[in-house]
Design an enzyme around this catalytic site. Structure first.
Site, PDB file in Angstrom:
ATOM      1  N   THR A 166       0.816  -1.209   0.000  1.00 34.89           N
ATOM      2  CA  THR A 166       0.000   0.000   0.000  1.00 34.89           C
ATOM      3  C   THR A 166       0.856   1.268   0.000  1.00 34.89           C
ATOM      4  OG1 THR A 166      -1.529   1.262   1.393  1.00 34.89           O
ATOM      5  CG2 THR A 166      -0.102  -0.274   2.529  1.00 34.89           C
ATOM      6  N   ASP A 167       0.283   2.358  -0.476  1.00 32.97           N
ATOM      7  CA  ASP A 167       0.998   3.648  -0.408  1.00 32.97           C
ATOM      8  C   ASP A 167       1.106   4.153   1.035  1.00 32.97           C
ATOM      9  OD1 ASP A 167      -1.676   4.374   0.005  1.00 32.97           O
ATOM     10  OD2 ASP A 167      -1.742   5.874  -1.599  1.00 32.97           O
ATOM     11  N   TYR A 212      -2.042  -0.568  10.907  1.00 34.32           N
ATOM     12  CA  TYR A 212      -2.184  -1.218   9.597  1.00 34.32           C
ATOM     13  C   TYR A 212      -0.955  -0.941   8.731  1.00 34.32           C
ATOM     14  CZ  TYR A 212      -3.402  -1.615   4.646  1.00 34.32           C
ATOM     15  OH  TYR A 212      -3.373  -1.893   3.293  1.00 34.32           O
TER      16      TYR A 212
HETATM   17  P1  NAD Z   1      -9.904  -7.252   1.888  1.00 38.76           P
HETATM   18  O1  NAD Z   1      -9.929  -6.952   3.347  1.00 38.76           O
HETATM   19  O2  NAD Z   1     -11.097  -6.953   1.056  1.00 38.76           O
HETATM   20  O3  NAD Z   1      -9.579  -8.792   1.661  1.00 38.76           O
HETATM   21  C1  NAD Z   1      -8.587  -9.462   2.383  1.00 38.76           C
HETATM   22  C2  NAD Z   1      -8.696 -10.957   2.055  1.00 38.76           C
HETATM   23  O4  NAD Z   1      -7.655 -11.634   2.790  1.00 38.76           O
HETATM   24  C3  NAD Z   1     -10.024 -11.576   2.501  1.00 38.76           C
HETATM   25  O5  NAD Z   1     -10.507 -12.436   1.489  1.00 38.76           O
HETATM   26  C4  NAD Z   1      -9.659 -12.369   3.750  1.00 38.76           C
HETATM   27  O6  NAD Z   1     -10.480 -13.489   3.963  1.00 38.76           O
HETATM   28  C5  NAD Z   1      -8.217 -12.767   3.438  1.00 38.76           C
HETATM   29  N1  NAD Z   1      -7.448 -13.029   4.657  1.00 38.76           N
HETATM   30  C6  NAD Z   1      -7.326 -12.234   5.748  1.00 38.76           C
HETATM   31  N2  NAD Z   1      -6.579 -12.845   6.688  1.00 38.76           N
HETATM   32  C7  NAD Z   1      -6.193 -14.039   6.151  1.00 38.76           C
HETATM   33  C8  NAD Z   1      -5.401 -15.114   6.634  1.00 38.76           C
HETATM   34  N3  NAD Z   1      -4.852 -15.106   7.851  1.00 38.76           N
HETATM   35  N4  NAD Z   1      -5.191 -16.186   5.815  1.00 38.76           N
HETATM   36  C9  NAD Z   1      -5.736 -16.220   4.568  1.00 38.76           C
HETATM   37  N5  NAD Z   1      -6.532 -15.248   4.089  1.00 38.76           N
HETATM   38  C10 NAD Z   1      -6.748 -14.158   4.859  1.00 38.76           C
HETATM   39  O7  NAD Z   1      -8.595  -6.512   1.332  1.00 38.76           O
HETATM   40  P2  NAD Z   1      -8.390  -5.687  -0.010  1.00 38.76           P
HETATM   41  O8  NAD Z   1      -8.890  -4.316   0.179  1.00 38.76           O
HETATM   42  O9  NAD Z   1      -8.850  -6.506  -1.154  1.00 38.76           O
HETATM   43  O10 NAD Z   1      -6.787  -5.603  -0.025  1.00 38.76           O
HETATM   44  C11 NAD Z   1      -6.029  -6.672  -0.563  1.00 38.76           C
HETATM   45  C12 NAD Z   1      -4.552  -6.343  -0.430  1.00 38.76           C
HETATM   46  O11 NAD Z   1      -4.258  -5.146  -1.122  1.00 38.76           O
HETATM   47  C13 NAD Z   1      -4.088  -6.134   1.017  1.00 38.76           C
HETATM   48  O12 NAD Z   1      -2.809  -6.690   1.149  1.00 38.76           O
HETATM   49  C14 NAD Z   1      -4.044  -4.621   1.156  1.00 38.76           C
HETATM   50  O13 NAD Z   1      -3.087  -4.240   2.109  1.00 38.76           O
HETATM   51  C15 NAD Z   1      -3.645  -4.203  -0.249  1.00 38.76           C
HETATM   52  N6  NAD Z   1      -4.092  -2.872  -0.684  1.00 38.76           N
HETATM   53  C16 NAD Z   1      -5.410  -2.525  -0.562  1.00 38.76           C
HETATM   54  C17 NAD Z   1      -5.829  -1.282  -1.029  1.00 38.76           C
HETATM   55  C18 NAD Z   1      -7.279  -0.857  -0.940  1.00 38.76           C
HETATM   56  O14 NAD Z   1      -7.585   0.298  -1.238  1.00 38.76           O
HETATM   57  N7  NAD Z   1      -8.216  -1.719  -0.575  1.00 38.76           N
HETATM   58  C19 NAD Z   1      -4.903  -0.406  -1.595  1.00 38.76           C
HETATM   59  C20 NAD Z   1      -3.565  -0.798  -1.673  1.00 38.76           C
HETATM   60  C21 NAD Z   1      -3.174  -2.044  -1.220  1.00 38.76           C
HETATM   61  O1  DAU Z   2      -4.149   4.030   0.476  1.00 39.72           O
HETATM   62  C1  DAU Z   2      -4.385   2.664   0.347  1.00 39.72           C
HETATM   63  C2  DAU Z   2      -5.250   2.192   1.497  1.00 39.72           C
HETATM   64  O2  DAU Z   2      -6.562   2.683   1.258  1.00 39.72           O
HETATM   65  C3  DAU Z   2      -5.269   0.674   1.640  1.00 39.72           C
HETATM   66  O3  DAU Z   2      -3.968   0.229   1.948  1.00 39.72           O
HETATM   67  C4  DAU Z   2      -6.245   0.248   2.742  1.00 39.72           C
HETATM   68  O4  DAU Z   2      -6.321  -1.160   2.798  1.00 39.72           O
HETATM   69  C5  DAU Z   2      -7.612   0.815   2.407  1.00 39.72           C
HETATM   70  O5  DAU Z   2      -8.522   0.497   3.432  1.00 39.72           O
HETATM   71  C6  DAU Z   2      -7.541   2.334   2.208  1.00 39.72           C
HETATM   72  O6  DAU Z   2      -7.265   3.000   3.466  1.00 39.72           O
HETATM   73  P1  DAU Z   2      -8.038   4.354   3.886  1.00 39.72           P
HETATM   74  O7  DAU Z   2      -7.983   4.484   5.342  1.00 39.72           O
HETATM   75  O8  DAU Z   2      -7.559   5.485   3.049  1.00 39.72           O
HETATM   76  O9  DAU Z   2      -9.531   3.964   3.360  1.00 39.72           O
HETATM   77  P2  DAU Z   2     -10.980   4.211   4.015  1.00 39.72           P
HETATM   78  O10 DAU Z   2     -11.986   3.861   2.969  1.00 39.72           O
HETATM   79  O11 DAU Z   2     -11.096   3.593   5.352  1.00 39.72           O
HETATM   80  O12 DAU Z   2     -11.002   5.789   4.211  1.00 39.72           O
HETATM   81  C7  DAU Z   2     -10.825   6.683   3.114  1.00 39.72           C
HETATM   82  C8  DAU Z   2     -10.827   8.095   3.671  1.00 39.72           C
HETATM   83  O13 DAU Z   2     -12.138   8.400   4.160  1.00 39.72           O
HETATM   84  C9  DAU Z   2      -9.906   8.280   4.872  1.00 39.72           C
HETATM   85  O14 DAU Z   2      -9.369   9.598   4.819  1.00 39.72           O
HETATM   86  C10 DAU Z   2     -10.831   8.143   6.080  1.00 39.72           C
HETATM   87  C11 DAU Z   2     -12.142   8.685   5.557  1.00 39.72           C
HETATM   88  N1  DAU Z   2     -13.370   8.090   6.105  1.00 39.72           N
HETATM   89  C12 DAU Z   2     -13.460   6.731   6.165  1.00 39.72           C
HETATM   90  C13 DAU Z   2     -14.605   6.126   6.648  1.00 39.72           C
HETATM   91  C14 DAU Z   2     -14.700   4.619   6.731  1.00 39.72           C
HETATM   92  C15 DAU Z   2     -14.420   8.887   6.486  1.00 39.72           C
HETATM   93  O15 DAU Z   2     -14.329  10.137   6.408  1.00 39.72           O
HETATM   94  N2  DAU Z   2     -15.553   8.293   6.964  1.00 39.72           N
HETATM   95  C16 DAU Z   2     -15.684   6.943   7.083  1.00 39.72           C
HETATM   96  O16 DAU Z   2     -16.746   6.461   7.547  1.00 39.72           O
END
Ligand code: NAD
Ligand code: DAU
Length: 352
Positions: free
Chosen positions: A133-134, A158
């Site tokens: 992640t960033d 995290y």
């Molecule tokens: P998510 O929370 O939607 O999914 C996570 C998945 O991992 C789930 O299917 C869960 O069951 C599985 N998991 C969790 N713990 C586990 C374990 N112990 N063993 C096996 N499986 C397990 O996550 P996401 O948003 O799809 O993110 C996926 C990856 O991308 C993560 O590594 C996250 O850090 C990274 N990432 C996410 C974002 C974002 O915006 N969502 C951005 C950049 C990087």
């Molecule tokens: O930047 C990459 C990351 O983006 C990933 O690594 C993480 O897995 C992913 O969850 C996400 O993190 P953020 O904390 O940026 O995402 P989130 O959707 O939780 O929040 C986005 C922005 O909105 C953040 O500034 C917090 C704010 N927020 C979030 C929630 C849930 C609100 O203002 N209200 C809310 O209810």
């Protein structure tokens, strides 16, 4: 005999399911093993359209369980690993940091050890790809963007746990020669995202006429990328990235949260045929997140210049598609939040 066998961890989650779908459909000659524990965030329904494909296999396993992980590696002898499994929600990491250390750090170490043991120093054609992640780079002021050489400065449990995992992956490259590649991506959005994250949570609440919680003053800036674009970037980096290298992935989509939510409100008013301004009245400013990072922005020049990837959608286009998906997949949402998908899982997999 498959051309390549790839283990995708976390393939039942949000981004992982898009990666699995893309690989299963684009490479019928590959065998894709989805290794997922199915935590609250993992939902096999995300993959109902590919689960019967002959090149798809699901293994319900925990990445922190060394014995199970080794058994999967020994059983399938993978050529590659694309590691997405993680605890991913910042707010949960504030209430329960230890779980994040366990899954994100110990889980990654367990997978690295399994790959090392399975490949036994014969690394030709092998690859361990870690998805990060960033947020590991910390928080930006109003100017500048993260590059691959920005020093790490994680500020939430995290992001600290993801940074720990990134360091381990690089350490296995330098110490053992494990062929690794890492990418650090900005905020994803799109279909199948668990409604604890800002965009699906807001869509859900606007639809139901509930308050839309905005932390602090809504000034925090995120760089948004449509999830399918991220999946394409992952495919590109997995196949053509250089060993030991890091690639930043971003959306060129910087928005302050409040501006993003206002855009979403306008889109939702249109889709739900509500009078202009109806949804905006739901915006409610609430207590800020502890240690809330002000701004993230990604410079993905390396990925664009070296491998020719760039995002295909602007935020407004991607949001329209996302809203359409959530409004026409209410059952997915109900199952996801009610936990009824566990029943689905039992029916689909218990006796196979
Ligand atoms: P998510 O929370 O939607 O999914 C996570 C998945 O991992 C789930 O299917 C869960 O069951 C599985 N998991 C969790 N713990 C586990 C374990 N112990 N063993 C096996 N499986 C397990 O996550 P996401 O948003 O799809 O993110 C996926 C990856 O991308 C993560 O590594 C996250 O850090 C990274 N990432 C996410 C974002 C974002 O915006 N969502 C951005 C950049 C990087
Ligand atoms: O930047 C990459 C990351 O983006 C990933 O690594 C993480 O897995 C992913 O969850 C996400 O993190 P953020 O904390 O940026 O995402 P989130 O959707 O939780 O929040 C986005 C922005 O909105 C953040 O500034 C917090 C704010 N927020 C979030 C929630 C849930 C609100 O203002 N209200 C809310 O209810």
């Amino acid at each position: 005999m498959a051309d390549k066998t790839i283990i995708v961890t976390g393939g039942a989650g949000f981004i992982g399911s898009h990666v699995v779908r893309l690989l299963v459909s684009r490479y019928p000659e590959y065998r894709i093993i989805n290794l997922d524990k199915l935590t609250y965030a993992g939902n096999p329904e995300n993959l109902s359209d590919v689960e019967n494909k002959p090149n798809y296999v699901f293994e319900r396993k925990d990445i922190t369980d060394a014995e199970s992980v080794r058994a999967v590696f020994d059983g399938y002898l993978p050529d590659g690993v694309i590691h997405l499994a993680a605890e991913s929600h910042v707010d949960r990491s504030i209430s329960c940091p230890a779980e994040f250390v366990m899954t994100n750090v110990v889980g990654t170490a367990t997978l690295l050890d399994a790959a090392l043991a399975c490949w036994k120093g014969r690394f030709e054609g092998k690859r361990f790809y870690h998805i990060s992640t960033d947020e590991v780079y910390g928080s930006l002021g109003r100017e500048g963007r993260f590059t691959e050489t920005t020093p790490y400065s994680p500020r939430s449990p995290y992001s600290a746990s993801k940074a720990g995992a990134d360091h381990l992956v690089r350490a296995y490259f330098h110490t053992f020669g494990l062929p690794v590649v890492i990418s650090n991506c900005s905020n994803n959005y799109g279909p199948n995202q668990f409604p604890e994250k800002l965009i699906p949570l807001a869509i859900n609440n606007i639809r139901d006429g509930l308050p839309v919680p905005v932390y602090g003053k809504g000034e925090n800036v995120r760089d948004w990328l449509y999830v399918v674009d991220h999946a394409c970037a992952i495919d590109t980096v997995f196949h053509r990235g250089r060993n030991g290298e890091t690639y930043n992935i971003g959306g060129n989509g910087e928005y302050a949260n409040i501006d993003l939510i206002r855009m979403l409100c306008r889109i939702m008013d249109g889709k739900l045929q509500r009078a202009e301004g109806t949804s905006e009245r739901l915006i409610t400013f609430v207590k800020d997140r502890a240690g809330h990072d002000l701004r993230y922005a990604i410079d993905f020049t390396r990925l664009e210049r070296e491998l020719g990837w760039k995002p295909s959608l602007r935020l407004e286009e991607g949001l329209e598609k996302t809203v359409d998906w959530y409004l026409s997949n209410e059952q997915w949402l109900q199952h996801t939040v009610s936990g009824a998908y566990r029943q689905y899982y039992r029916e689909q997999y218990e006796n196979r």
